[in-house]
Design a protein around this motif. Structure first.
Motif, PDB file in Angstrom:
ATOM      1  N   GLY A 328       0.832  -1.195   0.000  1.00  0.00           N
ATOM      2  CA  GLY A 328       0.000   0.000   0.000  1.00  0.00           C
ATOM      3  C   GLY A 328       0.866   1.244   0.000  1.00  0.00           C
ATOM      4  O   GLY A 328       2.109   1.173  -0.027  1.00  0.00           O
ATOM      5  N   TYR A 329       0.232   2.398   0.036  1.00  0.00           N
ATOM      6  CA  TYR A 329       0.953   3.673   0.086  1.00  0.00           C
ATOM      7  C   TYR A 329       1.111   4.081   1.549  1.00  0.00           C
ATOM      8  O   TYR A 329       0.143   4.399   2.232  1.00  0.00           O
ATOM      9  CB  TYR A 329       0.197   4.739  -0.699  1.00  0.00           C
ATOM     10  CG  TYR A 329       0.297   4.549  -2.199  1.00  0.00           C
ATOM     11  CD1 TYR A 329       1.372   5.074  -2.910  1.00  0.00           C
ATOM     12  CD2 TYR A 329      -0.665   3.826  -2.894  1.00  0.00           C
ATOM     13  CE1 TYR A 329       1.484   4.892  -4.285  1.00  0.00           C
ATOM     14  CE2 TYR A 329      -0.555   3.627  -4.266  1.00  0.00           C
ATOM     15  CZ  TYR A 329       0.524   4.172  -4.958  1.00  0.00           C
ATOM     16  OH  TYR A 329       0.633   3.968  -6.308  1.00  0.00           O
ATOM     17  N   TYR A 330       2.388   4.072   2.009  1.00  0.00           N
ATOM     18  CA  TYR A 330       2.672   4.336   3.415  1.00  0.00           C
ATOM     19  C   TYR A 330       3.628   5.518   3.565  1.00  0.00           C
ATOM     20  O   TYR A 330       4.367   5.867   2.643  1.00  0.00           O
ATOM     21  CB  TYR A 330       3.291   3.091   4.074  1.00  0.00           C
ATOM     22  CG  TYR A 330       2.481   1.832   3.857  1.00  0.00           C
ATOM     23  CD1 TYR A 330       1.109   1.813   4.109  1.00  0.00           C
ATOM     24  CD2 TYR A 330       3.084   0.664   3.382  1.00  0.00           C
ATOM     25  CE1 TYR A 330       0.364   0.670   3.893  1.00  0.00           C
ATOM     26  CE2 TYR A 330       2.343  -0.492   3.177  1.00  0.00           C
ATOM     27  CZ  TYR A 330       0.984  -0.484   3.423  1.00  0.00           C
ATOM     28  OH  TYR A 330       0.237  -1.616   3.217  1.00  0.00           O
ATOM     29  N   GLU A 331       3.617   6.118   4.764  1.00  0.00           N
ATOM     30  CA  GLU A 331       4.508   7.229   5.059  1.00  0.00           C
ATOM     31  C   GLU A 331       5.963   6.761   5.026  1.00  0.00           C
ATOM     32  O   GLU A 331       6.271   5.644   5.450  1.00  0.00           O
ATOM     33  CB  GLU A 331       4.195   7.813   6.442  1.00  0.00           C
ATOM     34  CG  GLU A 331       2.828   8.461   6.539  1.00  0.00           C
ATOM     35  CD  GLU A 331       2.534   8.980   7.945  1.00  0.00           C
ATOM     36  OE1 GLU A 331       3.380   8.744   8.844  1.00  0.00           O
ATOM     37  OE2 GLU A 331       1.479   9.603   8.140  1.00  0.00           O
ATOM     38  N   PRO A 332       6.877   7.609   4.522  1.00  0.00           N
ATOM     39  CA  PRO A 332       8.291   7.219   4.479  1.00  0.00           C
ATOM     40  C   PRO A 332       8.884   7.143   5.879  1.00  0.00           C
ATOM     41  O   PRO A 332       8.483   7.901   6.779  1.00  0.00           O
ATOM     42  CB  PRO A 332       8.933   8.340   3.659  1.00  0.00           C
ATOM     43  CG  PRO A 332       8.024   9.519   3.840  1.00  0.00           C
ATOM     44  CD  PRO A 332       6.644   8.958   3.973  1.00  0.00           C
ATOM     45  N   GLU A 333       9.814   6.224   6.072  1.00  0.00           N
ATOM     46  CA  GLU A 333      10.528   6.100   7.339  1.00  0.00           C
ATOM     47  C   GLU A 333      11.993   5.809   7.065  1.00  0.00           C
ATOM     48  O   GLU A 333      12.316   5.204   6.038  1.00  0.00           O
ATOM     49  CB  GLU A 333       9.926   4.961   8.179  1.00  0.00           C
ATOM     50  CG  GLU A 333       8.536   5.246   8.710  1.00  0.00           C
ATOM     51  CD  GLU A 333       8.077   4.163   9.667  1.00  0.00           C
ATOM     52  OE1 GLU A 333       8.582   4.145  10.809  1.00  0.00           O
ATOM     53  OE2 GLU A 333       7.249   3.336   9.266  1.00  0.00           O
ATOM     54  N   PRO A 334      12.911   6.217   8.000  1.00  0.00           N
ATOM     55  CA  PRO A 334      12.671   6.972   9.227  1.00  0.00           C
ATOM     56  C   PRO A 334      12.266   8.404   8.925  1.00  0.00           C
ATOM     57  O   PRO A 334      12.524   8.909   7.833  1.00  0.00           O
ATOM     58  CB  PRO A 334      14.018   6.907   9.948  1.00  0.00           C
ATOM     59  CG  PRO A 334      15.007   6.717   8.856  1.00  0.00           C
ATOM     60  CD  PRO A 334      14.335   5.883   7.818  1.00  0.00           C
ATOM     61  N   GLN A 335      11.643   9.057   9.918  1.00  0.00           N
ATOM     62  CA  GLN A 335      11.094  10.389   9.714  1.00  0.00           C
ATOM     63  C   GLN A 335      11.844  11.430  10.543  1.00  0.00           C
ATOM     64  O   GLN A 335      12.406  11.130  11.584  1.00  0.00           O
ATOM     65  CB  GLN A 335       9.610  10.410  10.090  1.00  0.00           C
ATOM     66  CG  GLN A 335       8.756   9.494   9.244  1.00  0.00           C
ATOM     67  CD  GLN A 335       7.311   9.447   9.699  1.00  0.00           C
ATOM     68  OE1 GLN A 335       6.942  10.074  10.694  1.00  0.00           O
ATOM     69  NE2 GLN A 335       6.483   8.704   8.978  1.00  0.00           N
ATOM     70  N   GLY A 336      11.848  12.652  10.054  1.00  0.00           N
ATOM     71  CA  GLY A 336      12.429  13.782  10.757  1.00  0.00           C
ATOM     72  C   GLY A 336      11.597  15.019  10.508  1.00  0.00           C
ATOM     73  O   GLY A 336      10.571  14.959   9.811  1.00  0.00           O
ATOM     74  N   PRO A 337      11.998  16.170  11.045  1.00  0.00           N
ATOM     75  CA  PRO A 337      11.222  17.404  10.871  1.00  0.00           C
ATOM     76  C   PRO A 337      11.015  17.794   9.417  1.00  0.00           C
ATOM     77  O   PRO A 337      10.040  18.453   9.081  1.00  0.00           O
ATOM     78  CB  PRO A 337      12.075  18.450  11.606  1.00  0.00           C
ATOM     79  CG  PRO A 337      12.860  17.669  12.594  1.00  0.00           C
ATOM     80  CD  PRO A 337      13.162  16.364  11.929  1.00  0.00           C
ATOM     81  N   ASP A 338      11.937  17.385   8.542  1.00  0.00           N
ATOM     82  CA  ASP A 338      11.827  17.763   7.139  1.00  0.00           C
ATOM     83  C   ASP A 338      11.134  16.719   6.284  1.00  0.00           C
ATOM     84  O   ASP A 338      11.013  16.873   5.065  1.00  0.00           O
ATOM     85  CB  ASP A 338      13.221  18.023   6.567  1.00  0.00           C
ATOM     86  CG  ASP A 338      13.899  19.207   7.223  1.00  0.00           C
ATOM     87  OD1 ASP A 338      13.181  20.064   7.767  1.00  0.00           O
ATOM     88  OD2 ASP A 338      15.145  19.273   7.208  1.00  0.00           O
ATOM     89  N   THR A 339      10.679  15.626   6.900  1.00  0.00           N
ATOM     90  CA  THR A 339      10.027  14.573   6.140  1.00  0.00           C
ATOM     91  C   THR A 339       8.635  15.016   5.687  1.00  0.00           C
ATOM     92  O   THR A 339       7.848  15.516   6.486  1.00  0.00           O
ATOM     93  CB  THR A 339       9.895  13.289   6.975  1.00  0.00           C
ATOM     94  OG1 THR A 339      11.188  12.891   7.421  1.00  0.00           O
ATOM     95  CG2 THR A 339       9.294  12.164   6.148  1.00  0.00           C
TER      96      THR A 339
END
Length: 386
Positions: A328-339
């Motif tokens: 599926g379409y998922y949020e990118p990881e790892p994440q930071g303030p600029d993600t």
């Protein structure tokens, strides 16, 4: 983290680095209050933890983008006092030295340089980890990932373990095609050379396959036990007498049905059940040509899909059918303030944060971690919905 190059011309990258606060141009600066004092990198979940368990005895160096000053070797240390990317040096490093710590639980790699080492102030810096190629099975060859159907077909077959006719092709890592993807086959099988030995696999055509005895998991099905039982849609006195082991009760009469979560592609596999066959069945019934002759799986085409869907709509206790949701379409990881969280990536579920939706034939279903944990796994399979 230094002048990153992820093309096929770069033979030295092992994973795509990204600092924990989203800053790809990492600068260590003790001269200015509130600026970065260390490097914190979360190792992506698609890289096996076992690979980084080997960091401790290997050279870890701090390097600058310009090469001046030269690389300095970092020593292993307990950096638990470093709580974030901007934390100050907790004093565990010797004066003018560099320290690193890799937490195998959180997958966080931290590197701290002592403030006495002023040569790195305002420099773009990164971490160099030297890993002997021999430790990962010889020459490292990288490959492009397959399509979603490539992985779904191979992973979906694991639901059929125990059926003698079903065999399993090796599944290899893309970052090192000599390595076997862990968690599928016998733990001692870690490389391509292990898999292709005649003691573990056999050749069919140009590929090597192994049987259920080569899997890490225990068999799901018995290879030679059969059950005489009441088929779907028929009435009986007890759900235990149903082939599905489940039924709905009305006025004291039990009608055999399929419970929520049932994988219809597995249940109607010709080596699992002889149900769903015959022109009097919903959707026109399954025929011999609707199955893979080797594995017994329902063929992956629109006609068979519609038949399986009709069988599910008739025999599922809820009368509802859905697809699986591993991809599926998922949020990118790892994440930071600029993600950018809105820039979702089509991927296989590999995190508890992976959640999304998928629409097909007018129906919208959940995908990701929650759906997968509920048993709705493979996108090319149909399931009884809850």
């Amino acid at each position: 983290t230094i002048l990153p190059n992820y093309s096929s011309t770069n033979l030295d990258y092992f994973f795509k680095p990204r600092s924990a606060d989203g800053d790809s141009a990492v600068t260590i600066d003790y001269a200015t209050s509130g600026t970065r004092r260390n490097i914190t990198i979360q190792i992506p979940s698609y890289v096996p933890k076992s690979a980084f368990d080997l960091i401790a005895p290997l050279p870890v160096q701090l390097v600058s983008s310009t090469g001046v000053p030269g690389a300095i070797t970092c020593d292993a240390a307990n950096l638990a006092g470093v709580t974030g990317p901007l934390s100050t040096d907790p004093g565990t490093c010797a004066s003018g030295g560099c320290c690193y710590d890799f937490d195998t639980t959180t997958r966080i790699l931290k590197v701290v340089v002592d403030d006495a080492y002023g040569g790195y102030t305002t420099q773009k810096v990164g971490v160099l980890i030297t890993v002997p190629a021999a430790g990962y099975g010889g020459l490292v060859t990288r490959t492009k990932p397959g399509s979603n159907s490539y992985y779904l077909k191979r992973l979906g077959k694991l639901e059929l373990s125990g059926i003698p006719q079903v065999t399993y092709e090796g599944l290899y890592c893309n970052d090192n095609s000599n390595r076997i993807v862990p968690g599928i086959f016998t733990p001692s099988i870690v490389s391509r050379s292990n898999f292709i030995t005649s003691a573990f696999s056999f050749i069919n055509g140009a590929k090597n396959y192994t049987s259920m005895y080569g899997l890490e998991q225990e068999p799901i099905f018995s290879q030679n036990d059969f059950k005489c039982c009441t088929p779907l849609g028929k009435t009986t006195t007890s759900a235990a007498k149903c082939c599905s082991g489940s039924g709905t009760t009305a006025s004291g009469v039990v009608t055999c049905s399929l419970p929520a979560g049932t994988d219809l592609m597995v249940y109607f596999n010709r080596f699992v059940s002889n149900e769903g066959r015959g022109s009097d069945q919903p959707g026109g019934g399954l025929e011999d040509t609707d199955f893979d002759t080797l594995t017994g799986e329902p063929a992956l085409n629109l006609t068979v899909n519609q038949k399986i869907s009709a069988l599910g709509a008739a025999y599922c206790a809820t009368k509802k059918v859905r697809q699986g949701g591993a991809f599926g379409y998922y949020e990118p990881e790892p994440q930071g303030p600029d993600t950018t969280l809105s820039s979702r990536i089509y991927n296989i579920v590999d995190s508890s944060k992976d959640n999304g939706t998928s629409s097909n034939a007018g129906a919208t279903v959940t995908t990701g971690y929650a759906a997968f944990q509920d048993g709705f796994r493979w996108n090319h399979h149909l399931y009884c919905n809850d």
